[in-house]
Design an enzyme around this catalytic site. Structure first.
Site, PDB file in Angstrom:
ATOM      1  N   HIS A  87     -22.035  66.069  -0.567  1.00  0.00           N
ATOM      2  CA  HIS A  87     -20.563  66.093  -0.491  1.00  0.00           C
ATOM      3  C   HIS A  87     -19.963  66.941  -1.612  1.00  0.00           C
ATOM      4  CE1 HIS A  87     -20.300  62.823   2.549  1.00  0.00           C
ATOM      5  NE2 HIS A  87     -21.400  62.403   1.958  1.00  0.00           N
ATOM      6  N   ASN A 160     -17.443  58.221   6.454  1.00  0.00           N
ATOM      7  CA  ASN A 160     -17.674  59.515   7.090  1.00  0.00           C
ATOM      8  C   ASN A 160     -16.842  59.624   8.365  1.00  0.00           C
ATOM      9  OD1 ASN A 160     -19.543  60.472   5.241  1.00  0.00           O
ATOM     10  ND2 ASN A 160     -21.328  59.921   6.456  1.00  0.00           N
ATOM     11  N   TYR A 374     -23.811  54.875  -6.659  1.00  0.00           N
ATOM     12  CA  TYR A 374     -22.577  55.608  -6.978  1.00  0.00           C
ATOM     13  C   TYR A 374     -22.181  55.526  -8.449  1.00  0.00           C
ATOM     14  CZ  TYR A 374     -21.984  56.728  -2.062  1.00  0.00           C
ATOM     15  OH  TYR A 374     -22.177  57.235  -0.805  1.00  0.00           O
TER      16      TYR A 374
END
Ligand code: HDE
Length: 703
Positions: A87, A160, A374
């Site tokens: 991304h 997404n 993350y």
């Protein structure tokens, strides 16, 4: 003034210039006088000369003590931070989320308690595989990451535009990403899945088959971020005030409806405007046409989960909307571009584990892995555990904790006590009532590395997706698979993929095999569970079935030339704007052209720079001499021929016909070509445009 211009032009001032400047009584300071601030270093020291480094003599060595030069170059050398591993290419915007009604029955999340509540939001859209500088229209999944700055902390829905994923377990993510990215020895192809490594991995990973159907569909080449859906993918939980759990799946529905481009168009857009999606979002927001999505939730209980044909923890499965209707709960509006791309869009740190009280996780093994990943990635990218001090990442609600110090600390605890419990009554305390509580699920079992049996069916929903597509969409899946596999150099990988396709749809497999020139059909791939053929098609899965029946937010490119009839152009413009769409004029010269009545028509693009792939529909308004002239130019011929091949609606003034002849497009080829100079011409064109594309033309143009 001449000297001033030279000074700011960035050209090194000569000694002669400098003497003149200084001789003029400190004109350098005057340049920065008035409202213009004086340039300083990062330490605030006023700078006298930003054009020349300090040296010994005019032609001598540069001296180390030039702290301004040293600081400037040092900072420049450190401008880049690591791009996201996946991304990397993205584009963000600010906005707000507005809650429709209280959802207190299901969740105690503060954002859902009051009808009409507005919560600030930041959204970043992205592609997955390409690096930061890659083009927008790669065939790829789009990231749809939403940060909601709620009154009880930041909530990130990091989703997404496709509701399923390639893999079922996070441990496979590095392999999957390595395989899709450029091959490590040659560093190509970039931003493309059409290569051996990707299809090798996929053909050895049957769980990816459902996702592959989506990625080979037009979902992976959206016309704009504004026309695509978003999905939270995983099953999450809502928890109400009594800590009762309801499973939830998140869906974002675009107000302007779904729309994609065709592959041949995508390829050409990437050359004509690699920033096509960025520019689209920028232009929409800057012109006040704020994109909007509705948040809908699929809510279900344990009983539903137990009776559903697939495991709700399996991220390669959907719950069809026809089976469980998504309920609208609010809307997301994007109404402001960031002031600075780096500060906001590049530094924004989305994390799946950012959930407020009232929202909780399920045991989806992909989600559990993401919750770990993350935080790690933010430390690597942003370089400090204090990345929440960056304004785009900081909560907009009150927050109190004892975390301190570290690189780039902006806020440290105030006062003497930086711990708790303490005897001084200072600082925050936890609150069992208001604080985040996890669902008290009963978990027990052996420590194992096992995939549940309920995750074993890899083909049934892939088949359901394919069966839910309209014939043009099915054709596109065939063509995408053929294109991608044609780039694979190792025949056994191509054949292995066809073996999987046989488990999805025999017609699909046979056509792809034929188009690839595979002589002998392979046997169907082994399956752990026999694929089902009793799943009802789900019309919600088709883009074409869910068209907007509106042309709002779309763009018409109008080709004009010398002598264009201006009255017709104006009539067309009024109709386009009434439809909520925009018009852009394309002309032989960007300066514009003289119209039939001697007035001047301003142009937005010259023909080479404004090919028809940039527009949703086109109109050709040429005078007869104008058409004769432009018929000689290949860019003008392509303008018409591409619009026709890309199934667009084409309006024309009869006087333009010479260009159509040379472009090889018969003006009476089909109902998608609309003469504008007939009385109902403009209305007929606008009505057709609402259908977006003339799919019936596709077999004729053989895309
Ligand atoms: Fe991500 N993903 N991901 N992902 N993902 C990242 O976080 C990861 C997955 C998604 O605009 C990274 O900040 C793992 C699914 C989006 O900034 C990283 C796994 C979905 C974005 C990461 C997944 C996503 C990311 C890279 C497998 C859809 C961009 C930089 C378990 C539901 C967010 C970063 C933005 C970004 C890890 C799978 C969506 C490395 C380990 C499934 C939209 O942390």
């Amino acid at each position: 003034m001449a000297k001033t211009a030279k000074q700011f032009s960035g050209k090194p001032a000569t000694v002669h210039d400098q003497k003149l400047l200084r001789g003029n009584g400190g004109e350098l300071h005057q340049i920065a006088g008035g409202d213009i601030p004086v340039l300083t270093t990062a330490q605030g020291i006023l700078v006298s000369d930003d054009q020349n480094s300090l040296r010994i003599g005019e032609r001598g060595p540069t001296v180390l003590e030039d702290f301004h030069f040293r600081e400037k170059i040092f900072h420049f050398d450190h401008e880049r931070i690591p791009e996201r591993v996946v991304h990397a290419r993205g584009y963000g915007a600010h906005g707000y989320f507005e809650t429709y009604d209280s959802l207190a029955k299901y969740t105690r999340a503060d954002i859902f308690q009051r009808a009409g509540e507005k919560t600030p939001a930041f959204v970043r859209f992205s592609t997955v595989a390409g690096s930061k500088g890659s083009f927008d229209l790669a065939r790829d999944v789009r990231g749809f990451a939403v940060k909601l700055y709620t009154k009880e902390g930041n909530w990130d829905i990091v989703g997404n535009n496709i509701p399923v994923f390639f893999i079922q377990d996070a441990i496979k993510f590095p392999d999957m990403v390595h395989a899709v990215k450029e091959e490590p020895d040659r560093a190509f192809p970039q931003a493309q899945s059409a290569h051996d490594n990707f299809w090798d991995f996929i053909s050895l990973t049957p769980e990816s088959m459902h996702m592959i159907m989506w990625v080979m569909s037009d979902r992976a080449i959206p016309r704009s971020f504004r026309f695509m859906e978003g999905f939270g993918v995983h099953t999450f939980r809502f928890l109400n005030a009594k800590d009762e759990s309801t499973f939830v799946k998140f869906h974002w529905k675009p107000k302007l409806g779904l729309q994609s481009v065709v592959w041949n168009e995508a390829v050409k857009i990437n050359g004509a405007d690699p920033d096509f999606h960025r520019r689209d979002l920028w232009q929409a927001i800057q012109s006040g046409n704020f994109p909007e999505w509705e948040l809908r939730v699929q809510l279900f209980d344990q009983d539903f989960a137990d009776n559903f044909a697939f495991d709700v923890l399996d991220p390669t499965k959907i719950i069809p909307e026809e089976m469980l209707e998504p309920i609208p709960v609010g809307r997301l509006v994007l109404d402001r571009m960031p002031d600075n791309f780096f500060a906001e869009t590049e530094q924004v740190a989305f994390m799946t584990q950012n959930v407020p009280p009232g929202v909780d996780f399920s045991n989806d093994p992909l989600l559990q892995g993401r919750n770990f990943s993350y935080l790690d990635t933010q430390l690597k990218r942003l370089g400090s555990p204090n990345f929440t001090h960056i304004p785009i990442n900081a909560p907009k609600c009150p927050f109190h904790h004892f975390q301190q110090d570290g690189h780039m600390a902006m806020r440290n605890p105030v006062g003497r006590t930086n711990y708790q419990p303490n005897s001084f009554g200072e600082g925050p305390r936890e609150s069992p009532q208001r604080g985040f509580r996890s669902f008290a699920d009963a978990e027990e079992g052996q420590k194992v590395r096992l995939r549940a049996e309920s995750f074993a069916d890899h083909y049934s929903q892939a088949r359901q997706f394919f069966n839910s597509q309209t014939p043009p969409e099915q054709r596109h899946i065939v063509m995408a698979l053929t294109f991608e596999l044609s780039k694979v150099e190792t025949p056994v990988i191509r054949e292995r993929m066809v073996a999987h396709l046989l488990n999805i749809d025999e017609g699909l497999a046979v056509t792809v095999a034929d188009k690839l020139g595979i002589q002998k059909m392979p046997k169907p791939a082994d399956t752990a569970v026999a694929p089902r053929d009793d799943l009802e098609p789900s019309p919600a899965l088709s883009i074409i079935e869910n068209g907007p029946d509106s042309f709002a937010g779309r763009k018409v490119g109008v080709l004009v030339g010398p002598g264009t009839e201006v009255a017709l152009l104006k009539k067309l413009q009024v109709a386009i704007e009434k439809e909520g769409a925009t018009m852009e004029v394309v002309a032989p010269k960007v300066g514009g052209v003289e119209a039939s009545d001697g007035s001047w028509i301003e142009a937005r693009h010259m023909i080479d720079g404004g090919p028809s792939v940039l527009f949703d529909a086109i109109a050709v308004l040429l005078s007869k001499p104008g058409a004769d002239r432009l018929a000689e130019e290949s860019a003008a011929r392509d303008f018409v021929a591409d619009a026709f091949a890309h199934l667009k609606f084409i309006a024309f003034a009869q006087s333009s016909s010479a260009l159509f002849v040379k472009a090889g497009v018969a003006v009476d080829a089909d109902e998608g070509l609309i003469p504008l100079d007939e009385p109902e011409g403009v209305d007929a064109f606008m009505q057709s445009c609402r259908k977006l594309r003339l799919w019936g033309r596709e077999p004729a143009v053989k895309l």
